[in-house]
Design a protein around this motif. Sequence first.
Motif, PDB file in Angstrom:
ATOM      1  N   GLU A  65      41.765  37.635  31.215  1.00 49.03           N
ATOM      2  CA  GLU A  65      40.396  37.907  30.777  1.00 49.03           C
ATOM      3  C   GLU A  65      39.802  36.805  29.895  1.00 49.03           C
ATOM      4  O   GLU A  65      38.590  36.571  29.924  1.00 49.03           O
ATOM      5  N   HIS A  66      40.646  36.131  29.129  1.00 46.55           N
ATOM      6  CA  HIS A  66      40.111  35.182  28.143  1.00 46.55           C
ATOM      7  C   HIS A  66      40.721  33.793  28.222  1.00 46.55           C
ATOM      8  O   HIS A  66      40.288  32.900  27.470  1.00 46.55           O
ATOM      9  N   GLY A  67      41.695  33.574  29.086  1.00 51.80           N
ATOM     10  CA  GLY A  67      42.363  32.284  29.131  1.00 51.80           C
ATOM     11  C   GLY A  67      43.389  32.162  28.016  1.00 51.80           C
ATOM     12  O   GLY A  67      43.610  33.088  27.234  1.00 51.80           O
ATOM     13  N   TYR A  68      44.014  30.997  27.951  1.00 49.68           N
ATOM     14  CA  TYR A  68      45.028  30.768  26.927  1.00 49.68           C
ATOM     15  C   TYR A  68      44.391  30.479  25.570  1.00 49.68           C
ATOM     16  O   TYR A  68      43.247  30.052  25.487  1.00 49.68           O
ATOM     17  N   GLY A 112      41.560  36.820  39.657  1.00 50.23           N
ATOM     18  CA  GLY A 112      40.923  36.707  40.959  1.00 50.23           C
ATOM     19  C   GLY A 112      40.716  38.060  41.621  1.00 50.23           C
ATOM     20  O   GLY A 112      39.639  38.335  42.172  1.00 50.23           O
ATOM     21  N   LEU A 113      41.719  38.932  41.550  1.00 45.34           N
ATOM     22  CA  LEU A 113      41.620  40.247  42.180  1.00 45.34           C
ATOM     23  C   LEU A 113      40.595  41.119  41.447  1.00 45.34           C
ATOM     24  O   LEU A 113      39.824  41.862  42.089  1.00 45.34           O
ATOM     25  N   ALA A 114      40.572  41.022  40.122  1.00 42.82           N
ATOM     26  CA  ALA A 114      39.611  41.813  39.348  1.00 42.82           C
ATOM     27  C   ALA A 114      38.180  41.378  39.615  1.00 42.82           C
ATOM     28  O   ALA A 114      37.244  42.165  39.432  1.00 42.82           O
ATOM     29  N   ALA A 115      38.010  40.145  40.064  1.00 43.16           N
ATOM     30  CA  ALA A 115      36.665  39.642  40.355  1.00 43.16           C
ATOM     31  C   ALA A 115      36.096  40.226  41.642  1.00 43.16           C
ATOM     32  O   ALA A 115      34.871  40.264  41.823  1.00 43.16           O
ATOM     33  N   ALA A 147      44.037  44.722  34.262  1.00 40.40           N
ATOM     34  CA  ALA A 147      45.267  45.512  34.138  1.00 40.40           C
ATOM     35  C   ALA A 147      45.605  46.201  35.455  1.00 40.40           C
ATOM     36  O   ALA A 147      46.762  46.185  35.902  1.00 40.40           O
ATOM     37  N   GLY A 148      44.620  46.805  36.089  1.00 40.24           N
ATOM     38  CA  GLY A 148      44.847  47.433  37.392  1.00 40.24           C
ATOM     39  C   GLY A 148      45.217  46.410  38.443  1.00 40.24           C
ATOM     40  O   GLY A 148      46.065  46.664  39.302  1.00 40.24           O
ATOM     41  N   ALA A 149      44.590  45.226  38.371  1.00 36.35           N
ATOM     42  CA  ALA A 149      44.920  44.169  39.322  1.00 36.35           C
ATOM     43  C   ALA A 149      46.367  43.730  39.171  1.00 36.35           C
ATOM     44  O   ALA A 149      47.045  43.442  40.162  1.00 36.35           O
TER      45      ALA A 149
END
Length: 376
Positions: free
Chosen positions: A57-60, A87-90, A97-99
Amino acid sequence: MSERRLTGGAAPALWGYAAVRAVGLAVFGIAAAVAGEDALHRLKGRWDAVWYVRIAEHGYGHEVRLPDGSVHSDLAFFPLLPALERGLAAVLPIGAAGAGLVVAWAASLAAAWGIYAVGARVAGRRAGVVLAVLWGVYPTAFVQSMAYTETLFTAFAAWSLHAVLRGRWIGAGALAVAAGLTRPTAAALIAALCVTAVVTVLRDPAVLRDRRPALRMAAGVLLAPLGWLGYVVFVAVREGSPTAYFDVQAAWGNSIDGGVALARFVGQNLTGPNPLAGVGLCAALALLGWLVWLCVRQRQPLPVLVYGIAVVVVSLVGAAYFGSRPRLIMPAFPLLLPAAVALARLRDRTLVLVLTVLALASGAYGAFTLLGPGPP
């Protein structure tokens, strides 16, 4: 097209694996309901899974400073799983989390398929089926149903080994790259490919005369470490230190100490107030050593043997939290091949009964662990 052609004869392994994992999830679901816990949250929103979601969600760049002053950085986590989650959440309305859960579950089937393929090639189809199902009832198999990297890594590793067994070195190297972007345990897979190539040349130098196969072997070996090495270099550049990745791991308590921390932990238990715990640890390590010996005695193909042993070594030589070591060893599916061959000799009804009992036991252990306070 028939199911058999689509799966290469792996359908029984995939159905068997799915069945035992369903049993494990059912046991956990019942236990969670009795305890008043959210079973789904325990699978996708605890421990390492939270770190992967944050990266997706936010990167490193996230760090946690502990009371003792040590710093836990998200750079300890490799990038492929959070990239897939993002990618899947997009494209699906399920959140990162679901992805992660979708990726892990899909990868678990790919891993079971790859494990079957390796087992079938080494010991026959029936043994391959049993091997895949046995992996699904491993004591810490509950992690295979969590938003963790074990299934994704094992899928890449199994198919990479299968490619090597078929002489497809470039494919094996490419899969090792993906494994190296998933978990540091990819060092074991890289070692398996490199050792196999060297031994192949030493046994028969004439292989170098056939230019095309030799070049493919060299390309596969050179490709193999690029994923793991690429991430280590990324962390080094980001942090401005060539040892940055290893420093990050050390801050998490995961430095390489050659097994000193493990020996100390066993010794403390043997001399502590409950020496039976130490005896149990010694018995578990002895069992692990026996399994390795059985694999050697079974004369497993060199890449399979080296990979299994190397995963064990990588999992034991670090100073990591002891409770995580069974989970870290789980990708070493070749350790289960001697048992798979033995069980494959049983009649179907007896075999199903044995695997069902193991699935229930694995599910019970998973429920106990997942509903407890500590990480697996």
